[in-house]
Scaffold this motif. Structure first.
Motif, PDB file in Angstrom:
ATOM      1  N   LYS A   1       0.869  -1.184   0.000  1.00 18.26           N
ATOM      2  CA  LYS A   1       0.000   0.000   0.000  1.00 18.26           C
ATOM      3  C   LYS A   1       0.901   1.228   0.000  1.00 18.26           C
ATOM      4  O   LYS A   1       2.015   1.195   0.507  1.00 18.26           O
ATOM      5  CB  LYS A   1      -0.865   0.039   1.257  1.00 18.26           C
ATOM      6  CG  LYS A   1      -1.905  -1.037   1.342  1.00 18.26           C
ATOM      7  CD  LYS A   1      -2.765  -0.829   2.575  1.00 18.26           C
ATOM      8  CE  LYS A   1      -3.783  -1.923   2.749  1.00 18.26           C
ATOM      9  NZ  LYS A   1      -4.686  -2.125   1.654  1.00 18.26           N
TER      10      LYS A   1
ATOM     11  N   TYR B   1       0.358   5.241   1.102  1.00 16.73           N
ATOM     12  CA  TYR B   1      -0.429   6.383   1.565  1.00 16.73           C
ATOM     13  C   TYR B   1       0.225   7.624   0.981  1.00 16.73           C
ATOM     14  O   TYR B   1       1.455   7.731   0.935  1.00 16.73           O
ATOM     15  CB  TYR B   1      -0.432   6.435   3.093  1.00 16.73           C
ATOM     16  CG  TYR B   1      -1.136   5.258   3.705  1.00 16.73           C
ATOM     17  CD1 TYR B   1      -2.500   5.298   3.956  1.00 16.73           C
ATOM     18  CD2 TYR B   1      -0.445   4.087   4.000  1.00 16.73           C
ATOM     19  CE1 TYR B   1      -3.161   4.204   4.505  1.00 16.73           C
ATOM     20  CE2 TYR B   1      -1.099   2.998   4.538  1.00 16.73           C
ATOM     21  CZ  TYR B   1      -2.444   3.057   4.790  1.00 16.73           C
ATOM     22  OH  TYR B   1      -3.096   1.977   5.327  1.00 16.73           O
TER      23      TYR B   1
ATOM     24  N   CYS C   1      -4.982   6.332  -0.095  1.00 14.05           N
ATOM     25  CA  CYS C   1      -4.307   5.038  -0.007  1.00 14.05           C
ATOM     26  C   CYS C   1      -4.428   4.338  -1.356  1.00 14.05           C
ATOM     27  O   CYS C   1      -5.521   4.215  -1.904  1.00 14.05           O
ATOM     28  CB  CYS C   1      -4.917   4.186   1.099  1.00 14.05           C
ATOM     29  SG  CYS C   1      -4.075   2.606   1.309  1.00 14.05           S
TER      30      CYS C   1
ATOM     31  N   ASP D   1      -3.487   0.755  -3.377  1.00 12.52           N
ATOM     32  CA  ASP D   1      -3.013  -0.629  -3.352  1.00 12.52           C
ATOM     33  C   ASP D   1      -2.197  -0.864  -4.612  1.00 12.52           C
ATOM     34  O   ASP D   1      -2.615  -0.478  -5.716  1.00 12.52           O
ATOM     35  CB  ASP D   1      -4.192  -1.604  -3.319  1.00 12.52           C
ATOM     36  CG  ASP D   1      -4.930  -1.561  -1.995  1.00 12.52           C
ATOM     37  OD1 ASP D   1      -4.255  -1.564  -0.941  1.00 12.52           O
ATOM     38  OD2 ASP D   1      -6.174  -1.524  -1.999  1.00 12.52           O
ATOM     39  N   THR D   2      -1.035  -1.503  -4.467  1.00 10.90           N
ATOM     40  CA  THR D   2      -0.182  -1.791  -5.615  1.00 10.90           C
ATOM     41  C   THR D   2       0.154  -3.278  -5.638  1.00 10.90           C
ATOM     42  O   THR D   2       0.318  -3.896  -4.587  1.00 10.90           O
ATOM     43  CB  THR D   2       1.121  -0.971  -5.577  1.00 10.90           C
ATOM     44  OG1 THR D   2       1.914  -1.385  -4.473  1.00 10.90           O
ATOM     45  CG2 THR D   2       0.827   0.518  -5.472  1.00 10.90           C
TER      46      THR D   2
END
Length: 131
Positions: free
Chosen positions: A68, A70, A78, A80-81
């Protein structure tokens, strides 16, 4: 005209952000003038310190794993990768990556700052904003 240089990311250095980076393309290693590129492995539970890169853009390619990130003035967003994602971080944008998964996250990171750490600005006042 300069010389072409080949490196293997074997040695590491401790980044101000709290991670160990594999040495890569930088002014310090090959004399680059406008770019640096490093390999980063974030272990499960690994979390960077809140930071930004003053006046320099960052591009990331996630090779494996997931994490993640931020980001924002108060780290209010945020992202998500996962493996295969490419991430762009504009200059001066606060961010904090965090691996909340069960496996290491591995990524290639490139910045328009040729120095390994010169443009890193730590933002300790933002640390408590991320759970």
């Amino acid at each position: 005209m300069g010389d072409c240089v080949k490196l293997r990311p074997e040695g590491t250095y401790a980044g101000k952000q709290g991670f160990s980076y594999f040495e890569g393309i930088a002014k310090e290693t090959v004399g680059s003038q406008g770019v640096c590129m490093h390999l980063l492995t974030v272990p499960p539970g690994g979390r960077a310190k809140a930071h930004k890169h003053a006046t320099h853009e960052t591009a990331i390619y996630v090779i494996s794993g997931a994490a993640k990130m931020y980001w924002g003035d108060r780290l209010e967003h945020c992202m998500d990768t996962v493996a295969g994602d490419m991430i762009y971080i504009p200059a001066d944008v606060p961010h904090l990556p965090f691996n909340d998964g069960d496996e290491p996250a591995v990524a290639i990171i490139a910045r328009t700052d040729p120095h390994e750490q010169e443009s890193v600005v730590l933002l300790p006042e933002l640390e408590a904003l991320v759970p």
